[in-house]
Design an enzyme around this catalytic site. Structure first.
Site, PDB file in Angstrom:
ATOM      1  N   GLY A 109      23.911  -8.590  43.873  1.00 42.13           N
ATOM      2  CA  GLY A 109      23.748  -9.389  45.095  1.00 42.13           C
ATOM      3  C   GLY A 109      22.272  -9.675  45.332  1.00 42.13           C
ATOM      4  O   GLY A 109      21.425  -9.376  44.486  1.00 42.13           O
ATOM      5  N   PHE A 110      21.996 -10.218  46.498  1.00 38.55           N
ATOM      6  CA  PHE A 110      20.616 -10.611  46.842  1.00 38.55           C
ATOM      7  C   PHE A 110      19.646  -9.435  46.720  1.00 38.55           C
ATOM      8  O   PHE A 110      18.805  -9.388  45.822  1.00 38.55           O
ATOM      9  CB  PHE A 110      20.647 -11.183  48.268  1.00 38.55           C
ATOM     10  CG  PHE A 110      19.313 -11.417  48.907  1.00 38.55           C
ATOM     11  CD1 PHE A 110      18.302 -12.070  48.225  1.00 38.55           C
ATOM     12  CD2 PHE A 110      19.081 -10.988  50.221  1.00 38.55           C
ATOM     13  CE1 PHE A 110      17.064 -12.298  48.834  1.00 38.55           C
ATOM     14  CE2 PHE A 110      17.860 -11.220  50.833  1.00 38.55           C
ATOM     15  CZ  PHE A 110      16.842 -11.859  50.137  1.00 38.55           C
ATOM     16  N   ASP A 162      29.255  -4.759  40.900  1.00 38.25           N
ATOM     17  CA  ASP A 162      29.355  -5.899  41.821  1.00 38.25           C
ATOM     18  C   ASP A 162      30.595  -6.723  41.498  1.00 38.25           C
ATOM     19  O   ASP A 162      31.034  -6.773  40.353  1.00 38.25           O
ATOM     20  CB  ASP A 162      28.098  -6.777  41.652  1.00 38.25           C
ATOM     21  CG  ASP A 162      27.796  -7.608  42.877  1.00 38.25           C
ATOM     22  OD1 ASP A 162      26.790  -7.308  43.553  1.00 38.25           O
ATOM     23  OD2 ASP A 162      28.561  -8.558  43.174  1.00 38.25           O
ATOM     24  N   GLY A 169      27.592 -11.996  38.293  1.00 35.87           N
ATOM     25  CA  GLY A 169      26.353 -11.423  37.757  1.00 35.87           C
ATOM     26  C   GLY A 169      25.239 -12.424  37.520  1.00 35.87           C
ATOM     27  O   GLY A 169      24.259 -12.127  36.849  1.00 35.87           O
ATOM     28  N   LEU A 173      24.823  -0.894  48.600  1.00 38.80           N
ATOM     29  CA  LEU A 173      24.537  -2.158  49.293  1.00 38.80           C
ATOM     30  C   LEU A 173      25.755  -3.073  49.404  1.00 38.80           C
ATOM     31  O   LEU A 173      25.745  -3.993  50.216  1.00 38.80           O
ATOM     32  CB  LEU A 173      23.453  -2.947  48.551  1.00 38.80           C
ATOM     33  CG  LEU A 173      22.047  -2.364  48.585  1.00 38.80           C
ATOM     34  CD1 LEU A 173      21.692  -1.792  47.237  1.00 38.80           C
ATOM     35  CD2 LEU A 173      21.044  -3.404  48.990  1.00 38.80           C
ATOM     36  N   TYR A 194      31.756  -5.725  61.999  1.00 34.85           N
ATOM     37  CA  TYR A 194      30.697  -5.448  61.014  1.00 34.85           C
ATOM     38  C   TYR A 194      29.758  -4.370  61.545  1.00 34.85           C
ATOM     39  O   TYR A 194      29.476  -3.366  60.885  1.00 34.85           O
ATOM     40  CB  TYR A 194      29.941  -6.747  60.724  1.00 34.85           C
ATOM     41  CG  TYR A 194      28.740  -6.586  59.826  1.00 34.85           C
ATOM     42  CD1 TYR A 194      28.882  -6.239  58.485  1.00 34.85           C
ATOM     43  CD2 TYR A 194      27.448  -6.807  60.309  1.00 34.85           C
ATOM     44  CE1 TYR A 194      27.769  -6.107  57.656  1.00 34.85           C
ATOM     45  CE2 TYR A 194      26.338  -6.686  59.492  1.00 34.85           C
ATOM     46  CZ  TYR A 194      26.501  -6.334  58.170  1.00 34.85           C
ATOM     47  OH  TYR A 194      25.400  -6.204  57.359  1.00 34.85           O
ATOM     48  N   LYS A 240      29.396  -0.537  59.918  1.00 32.60           N
ATOM     49  CA  LYS A 240      28.121   0.001  59.425  1.00 32.60           C
ATOM     50  C   LYS A 240      27.718   1.240  60.229  1.00 32.60           C
ATOM     51  O   LYS A 240      27.223   2.222  59.668  1.00 32.60           O
ATOM     52  CB  LYS A 240      27.025  -1.067  59.514  1.00 32.60           C
ATOM     53  CG  LYS A 240      27.170  -2.173  58.483  1.00 32.60           C
ATOM     54  CD  LYS A 240      26.774  -1.681  57.093  1.00 32.60           C
ATOM     55  CE  LYS A 240      26.701  -2.802  56.085  1.00 32.60           C
ATOM     56  NZ  LYS A 240      26.307  -2.340  54.749  1.00 32.60           N
TER      57      LYS A 240
END
Ligand code: UDP
Length: 322
Positions: A11-12, A32, A36, A74, A147, A151
């Site tokens: 990811g980012f 992930d 990719g 992440l 969300y 978290k």
């Protein structure tokens, strides 16, 4: 060689973290769901592996979490539109998978580096927010908060495992990180959405009256903080804000981007409910207090907003062949 697992590694932020860990001499596995693309340049590195899979796959996680020195977790759904359109998926990925991963980490005594979010503070009006400031959220039938709650529950779980099972961990909360490789053009966070509109010459969709503010931190500065925190013994079993203090309204952001990219689009305003449906609450202001992190590591953001924005615009421009 010590091995590290990075969930959301393609990811980012994950892709940048993998690069840094490889530079430090670790064996790195990126896990992930994506194809990719963001880590394609790392595939030939002898110490790098890419596993395409989901953090919701418990047997895969148990397998990949064997014999690792550390896990950077992440992988998450972090797209405001998805909080309201697919809250079930948000909670399965962000909450349930997180808890399972932390349980495995506690059994294996593996240090956890967890990506949390400034969203945990909700709409607390008393900005800037210190790490231990109050969380102010809406009702549980407002999907928008799933969300933040997922978290925060993960954070609670880590604090509990730290206290009762001696699990070492570090939690950091991001305040709007941006830079090349953020989301796909037109999706996810505000910058790639605006950029698609700018690059296509479409009107810019500023939500509401555009007076809501955000602070932005360039990806290199955020990654620098994460890596330093992850390897700082004194930082263990703590939570840290990672961000900058200069606020921009979303109207200012649109104007700033227009100027930085020399774009021609017109800036328009659109009601939140037209985008998110009824019941969405935006966060009016979001500013971190970053005194704590500076007491633990030698860190300060170095990239100006102008420079970071230009780099980000250039990246997306090239990608689009503009
Ligand atoms: N936003 C906007 N226009 C868009 C997309 C987002 O004005 O097309 C606003 C959004 O309503 C919020 C801010 O930009 O006030 C930041 O949104 P983002 O999706 O990046 O994430 P957030 O910071 O809300 O988690």
């Amino acid at each position: 060689m010590k091995k590290i697992l990075v969930t959301g590694g393609a990811g980012f932020l994950g892709s940048y973290i993998c690069e840094k860990l490889l530079d430090k001499g670790y064996g790195v596995t990126a896990l992930d769901m994506s194809d990719g693309e963001k880590i394609a340049h790392l595939l030939s590195h002898k110490n790098f592996r890419f596993v395409q899979g989901s953090v919701c796959d418990l047997s895969l996680m148990k397998h990949e979490m064997k014999d690792i020195a550390m896990i950077f977790h992440l992988a998450a759904i972090a797209d405001p539109l998805k909080y309201v359109t697919n809250p079930l998926n948000v909670m399965e990925v962000d909450l349930l998978a997180g808890i399972n991963i932390f349980k495995i980490a506690a059994e294996n005594k593996t240090k956890v580096i967890f990506s949390s979010t400034s969203e945990v503070f909700g709409r607390n009006k008393n900005v800037p927010w210190k790490e231990d400031d109050d969380r102010v959220l809406g009702a549980t039938n407002i999907h928008r908060w799933c969300y933040s709650t997922s978290k925060a529950a993960c954070e609670h779980y880590l604090f509990a495992l730290g206290k009762q099972e001696k699990l070492p961990f570090v939690i950091y909360r991001f305040f709007n990180v941006y830079g090349p490789k953020l989301d796909d053009l037109g999706h996810g966070r505000v910058m790639p959405i605006f950029l698609k509109q700018f690059l296509n010459g479409e009107d810019i969709t500023v939500h509401g009256d555009g007076k809501q503010t955000r602070t932005f931190i360039y990806v290199d500065d955020a990654i620098d903080a994460i890596i330093k925190l992850a390897f700082c013994k004194r930082a263990e079993n703590n939570v840290f804000n990672i961000g900058t203090s200069k606020e921009y309204t979303m109207h200012e952001l649109a104007k700033f981007m227009k100027k930085a990219g020399g774009f021609k689009s017109e800036i328009k305003f659109i009601e939140h409910k037209k985008v998110f449906g009824e019941g969405y609450e935006d966060i009016p202001r979001r500013i971190p207090d970053t005194k704590k992190i500076r007491q633990y590591i030698d860190w300060k953001p170095k990239t100006s907003f102008e420079k970071g924005l230009k780099k980000t615009i250039e990246y997306y421009r090239k990608k689009k062949g503009w």
